[in-house]
Every structure is written in C-alpha cells, then in structure tokens.
Design a protein around this motif. Structure first.
Motif, PDB file in Angstrom:
ATOM      1  N   GLY A 146       0.823  -1.208   0.000  1.00  0.00           N
ATOM      2  CA  GLY A 146       0.000   0.000   0.000  1.00  0.00           C
ATOM      3  C   GLY A 146       0.855   1.255   0.000  1.00  0.00           C
ATOM      4  O   GLY A 146       0.334   2.367   0.104  1.00  0.00           O
ATOM      5  N   TYR A 147       2.174   1.078  -0.087  1.00  0.00           N
ATOM      6  CA  TYR A 147       3.085   2.233  -0.046  1.00  0.00           C
ATOM      7  C   TYR A 147       4.285   1.929  -0.936  1.00  0.00           C
ATOM      8  O   TYR A 147       4.526   0.769  -1.286  1.00  0.00           O
ATOM      9  CB  TYR A 147       3.535   2.502   1.401  1.00  0.00           C
ATOM     10  N   ASP A 148       4.994   3.001  -1.322  1.00  0.00           N
ATOM     11  CA  ASP A 148       6.232   2.809  -2.091  1.00  0.00           C
ATOM     12  C   ASP A 148       7.327   2.377  -1.122  1.00  0.00           C
ATOM     13  O   ASP A 148       7.648   3.108  -0.185  1.00  0.00           O
ATOM     14  CB  ASP A 148       6.676   4.133  -2.745  1.00  0.00           C
ATOM     15  N   ALA A 149       7.878   1.176  -1.336  1.00  0.00           N
ATOM     16  CA  ALA A 149       8.937   0.679  -0.452  1.00  0.00           C
ATOM     17  C   ALA A 149      10.282   0.970  -1.096  1.00  0.00           C
ATOM     18  O   ALA A 149      10.627   0.367  -2.109  1.00  0.00           O
ATOM     19  CB  ALA A 149       8.755  -0.810  -0.207  1.00  0.00           C
ATOM     20  N   ARG A 150      10.997   1.899  -0.511  1.00  0.00           N
ATOM     21  CA  ARG A 150      12.314   2.201  -1.077  1.00  0.00           C
ATOM     22  C   ARG A 150      13.331   1.181  -0.591  1.00  0.00           C
ATOM     23  O   ARG A 150      13.290   0.745   0.558  1.00  0.00           O
ATOM     24  CB  ARG A 150      12.722   3.620  -0.677  1.00  0.00           C
ATOM     25  N   ALA A 151      14.255   0.816  -1.454  1.00  0.00           N
ATOM     26  CA  ALA A 151      15.266  -0.177  -1.098  1.00  0.00           C
ATOM     27  C   ALA A 151      16.546   0.523  -0.662  1.00  0.00           C
ATOM     28  O   ALA A 151      16.800   1.669  -1.027  1.00  0.00           O
ATOM     29  CB  ALA A 151      15.552  -1.072  -2.290  1.00  0.00           C
ATOM     30  N   THR A 152      17.331  -0.195   0.134  1.00  0.00           N
ATOM     31  CA  THR A 152      18.672   0.261   0.468  1.00  0.00           C
ATOM     32  C   THR A 152      19.612  -0.338  -0.575  1.00  0.00           C
ATOM     33  O   THR A 152      19.441  -1.493  -0.954  1.00  0.00           O
ATOM     34  CB  THR A 152      19.054  -0.238   1.872  1.00  0.00           C
ATOM     35  N   ALA A 153      20.580   0.440  -1.029  1.00  0.00           N
ATOM     36  CA  ALA A 153      21.397  -0.001  -2.163  1.00  0.00           C
ATOM     37  C   ALA A 153      22.082  -1.336  -1.917  1.00  0.00           C
ATOM     38  O   ALA A 153      22.077  -2.217  -2.770  1.00  0.00           O
ATOM     39  CB  ALA A 153      22.432   1.076  -2.493  1.00  0.00           C
ATOM     40  N   ASP A 154      22.656  -1.525  -0.724  1.00  0.00           N
ATOM     41  CA  ASP A 154      23.550  -2.667  -0.546  1.00  0.00           C
ATOM     42  C   ASP A 154      23.087  -3.645   0.530  1.00  0.00           C
ATOM     43  O   ASP A 154      23.847  -4.530   0.916  1.00  0.00           O
ATOM     44  CB  ASP A 154      24.947  -2.139  -0.208  1.00  0.00           C
ATOM     45  N   ARG A 155      21.872  -3.483   1.054  1.00  0.00           N
ATOM     46  CA  ARG A 155      21.457  -4.390   2.118  1.00  0.00           C
ATOM     47  C   ARG A 155      20.007  -4.845   1.947  1.00  0.00           C
ATOM     48  O   ARG A 155      19.141  -4.051   1.592  1.00  0.00           O
ATOM     49  CB  ARG A 155      21.597  -3.714   3.486  1.00  0.00           C
ATOM     50  N   THR A 156      19.746  -6.105   2.241  1.00  0.00           N
ATOM     51  CA  THR A 156      18.371  -6.600   2.320  1.00  0.00           C
ATOM     52  C   THR A 156      17.700  -5.921   3.497  1.00  0.00           C
ATOM     53  O   THR A 156      18.305  -5.768   4.565  1.00  0.00           O
ATOM     54  CB  THR A 156      18.374  -8.122   2.586  1.00  0.00           C
TER      55      THR A 156
END
Ligand code: AMP
Ligand code: MG
Length: 404
Positions: A334-344
């Motif tokens: 229900g939201y935009d989930a931003r990722a971290t470049a180098d980590r799960t």
C-alpha cells in the motif's frame, strides 16, 4: 574505532551458515502432560485399533436390521463400561447407551427417538439399515497405522490421540537451553532511574519475550560490562550450562565492543557482518563444543530483527521442527517501499483486508532504535538490496506474524 575485518555476508547466506552449524537436539522421553508444543522424535505407531470394539454413537436399541418394522422384546442393556453379557437374537433388542458395546448378533442401532416403547417391547421403524449409528472397530485408527510422524508438533489433538492409544510418554526433542545477556556500561535495570548517559536495558525483556515465544528454556544473565575479563568470565560460565548464548550490544567496531573478539578467542566466528538492514553487525560463532553464540546488535530493533532472521530458525532446528521459517502470504504493497542499495531490508507492516487481498502499510519510520516500528506489526516485507525498491500496488510475499 577500527575498521571491521569481517566480510559483509549476504543475509540469505548468513542465515544458511547459521543453520548449517545448528544441530538437532537429541531426544528425551517425557510424560504427555509435559509434551505440549514439543516436536516428536519418533514415529507414533498405533499399538491397537481405535475404537477397540464396536460402540454405539447414540442412545437407543441394538437390533438386527432384518427385524425392521417388528415389535421386539428388550432382553438387556449395554451401557458405557458395562457391556451386555447376552446377545441379540431374532425378535429381540438390547437397550444401548452412547459408548456402549454393540452386543453380539446386533448389526444396527436405532435411536431412542425413532422407536415406540410399550412395557418390555419396542417397535422399530421399517427402514432399518445394517451398520447405522455405531462406530466400527478400527474405524478411526488401524492397529499398526502410522498416526504421527517424527517432526510433528504436539498440540491438543496429537496429545489426545497419544492418550487414546494408551501412550503415557512420548519421545520428543530436548528443549534448547539459552543464556541471555545484555551488554553495555550504559545500561540500568528496568524501573531504576537512569543516571546521566544511562538507558534502561530494554533488549533483555524484548529478547526474553522472543525466547519464551520460541518455547525454549531461558537463563537470564543480566547486564554484562564493557570490560573484557569480566565479560569473558560471564560468557564462559553461561555457556557451561547452555546450548545457546544470545547477547545484545557490543558487536559494532567501537573500542568498547568486545563480543566479536571474545567469541573469536573462544571459538570460530562464522558471520561478523551482514548485508541486512537493520542488523549489519550481527555476529554468529560456534564453540569447539558445538554450542552456538549469537551476538545481536544493541539497537533494540536490530536485536529483534536479527533474532527473527537468524536465531529463531536456529532454535526451531534445535527443537526438531521441519519448517524453520514463518509462513508467507502474498500481500499488495500500500506504499512505495524504497530499497537500500547494498542491504536486504525487512520492513515492518500492518495488514488490512481488502476483499480477498491483504494490503500492507508501513508502520512508519523503520529506524533501528524505534521499537514502535515492530509493535503491532502483522508482517514483514523483505525488500531486496538495490536502488529500485517496490512501488505501491506490487504483490510481494510477506512473512506473516499474525493475521488481522
Ligand atoms: P552497541 O551495539 O553496544 O554499540 O549498542 C548500540 C546501541 O544500542 C546503543 O545506543 C546502545 O545504547 C543501545 N543498546 C545496547 N544495548 C541495549 C539494551 N540492552 N537495551 C536498549 N538499548 C541498548
Ligand atoms: Mg555497547
């Protein structure tokens, strides 16, 4: 500060490494009253059939179907635990109560509601069918049948079944003994007023709860100091009696962070840094005895996330469980989930039902100190490393803690 010499390991690889070094604990025999929640370490084979004899399912009359429509003489009674010594011959019936043994000669039971009683005789309906209203011997369980496999968790139904089969004791996997310690000179016991620069030891209570939920035996060691000799003494003593050590704090690269060098001195560090957010400094070691040591990061959210990702599956493996991970379900973001470049990253979400779908909303700031991001969360969404992230509307497999 010093730079960490430990390689950054992928979160999935670290989880696999932990499980590779985790044994299944041996079995022990326990009384069924003490076995709830435990995992069977033996196949349960039925020593006899269930039911052991033909028993009535209702209150009524045991008769022969061939006597349909007739007026029959009542010759005796079969109550639960008090069988009728005689038999049912043509033209006769025996009163029977629920759980009573079906007398010889009878092949059906008529419910008391369906007969006409007059003195010592009973008139039965015209449409009798052989085999009605009683349980056949072996209908539920056959003698020699495999009723529960090793690896099954024992709950209400499983323990009831064991008891019905006459098994007073069962072989289950031993419960892990876990020693729990918080570390850090800034920590004070809950309820005491922190002095300047001090904070309350909250990880102990969070991790104690997580360990209790995982149904292990816990020994709480209290607060360990940021001093190598005293810390080593505490850890060595704790590991004497425990299968697993869980510490929080003291795993970053500050000069006061003593857990990694200590575990290295005592055994082998397999994981010293993980590409995981939160939880990068997570540390996992084994001792020459094979015992496990988990050095969880000090930040409250980091310690619980690394517990969930690494410790809980290991505790389940020790206990003999086959399924080590939480169940997952597809959910719509229900939201935009931003990722971290180098980590799960494991983002905590609440779920709501929209028609047949589950929709995930963020619990807000995912800061590693903000326990409110975990409190009340229904599920965790795994966001793979990378700079794209996942847009609202995407369907992802979420790790389910509890359904709304
Ligand atoms: P550390 O891993 O020891 O560097 O700790 C990281 C952060 O977590 C610091 O801000 C600590 O004060 C905090 N912290 C460490 N242990 C605990 C604990 N048992 N309870 C609450 N916060 C803690
Ligand atoms: Mg510390």
């Amino acid at each position: 500060m010093r730079a960490s010499t430990y390689p950054l390991v992928d979160a999935e690889e670290a989880a696999a490494l932990v499980l590779d070094h985790t044994p299944v604990l041996p079995k022990e025999r326990v009384a069924i009253g003490d076995a709830v929640g435990r995992v069977l370490a033996q196949d349960l084979i039925a020593p006899a059939e269930l039911p052991a004899f033909a028993t009535s399912a209702v209150d009524g009359f045991a008769v022969r179907a061939a006597d349909a429509g007739a007026m029959l003489r009542v010759v005796g009674e079969s109550a639960a635990g008090r069988p009728f010594a005689g038999g049912v011959k043509p033209g006769t019936a025996a009163r029977i109560l629920t759980g009573g043994v079906l007398p010889d000669g009878a092949d059906t039971v008529v419910m008391v509601e369906d007969v006409r009683l007059a003195g010592e005789s009973v008139t039965v309906p015209r449409d009798l069918r052989s085999g009605n209203n009683f349980h056949r011997p072996g209908a539920d369980v056959k003698a020699g049948e495999l009723v529960l496999r090793a690896g099954a968790q024992l709950g209400a139904a499983e323990l009831g079944l064991a008891a019905a089969l006459g098994l007073a004791e069962v072989d289950v996997h031993r419960r892990p003994r876990v020693a729990l310690m918080s570390t850090g000179d800034e920590l004070v016991e809950v309820g005491r007023k922190p002095g300047p620069g001090q904070i309350t030891d909250s990880n102990r209570w969070a991790l104690l709860a997580a360990l209790r939920e995982a149904a292990v035996d816990v020994r709480v060691l209290g607060i360990g100091p940021d001093e190598a000799t005293a810390l080593r003494r505490l850890v060595v003593e704790a590991l004497d009696a425990a299968d697993v050590l869980v510490t929080s704090g003291g795993v970053s690269v500050g000069t006061h962070d003593l857990i990694k060098p200590l575990l290295e001195a005592l055994g082998t560090v397999h994981v010293g840094r993980v590409k995981l957010k939160p939880g990068k400094p997570f540390t996992f070691a084994t001792l020459p005895s094979g015992k496990l040591a988990f050095g969880l990061p000090g930040f409250p959210v980091s310690s619980l996330v690394t517990f969930e990702v690494f410790v809980r599956p290991a505790l389940r493996k020790l206990q003999g469980f086959e399924r080590l991970q939480r169940p997952t379900l597809p959910v719509r973001l229900g939201y935009d989930a931003r990722a971290t470049a180098d980590r799960t990253e494991y983002q905590r979400v609440t779920l709501r039902r929209e028609g047949a779908e589950l929709v995930a909303e963020t619990t807000g700031s995912q800061s590693s100190s903000r326990l409110l991001s975990l409190a009340g969360a229904h599920a965790w969404v795994r966001i793979a490393a990378g700079d794209e992230g996942l847009k609202a509307g995407t369907i992802v497999e979420a790790m389910i803690l509890v359904l709304p």
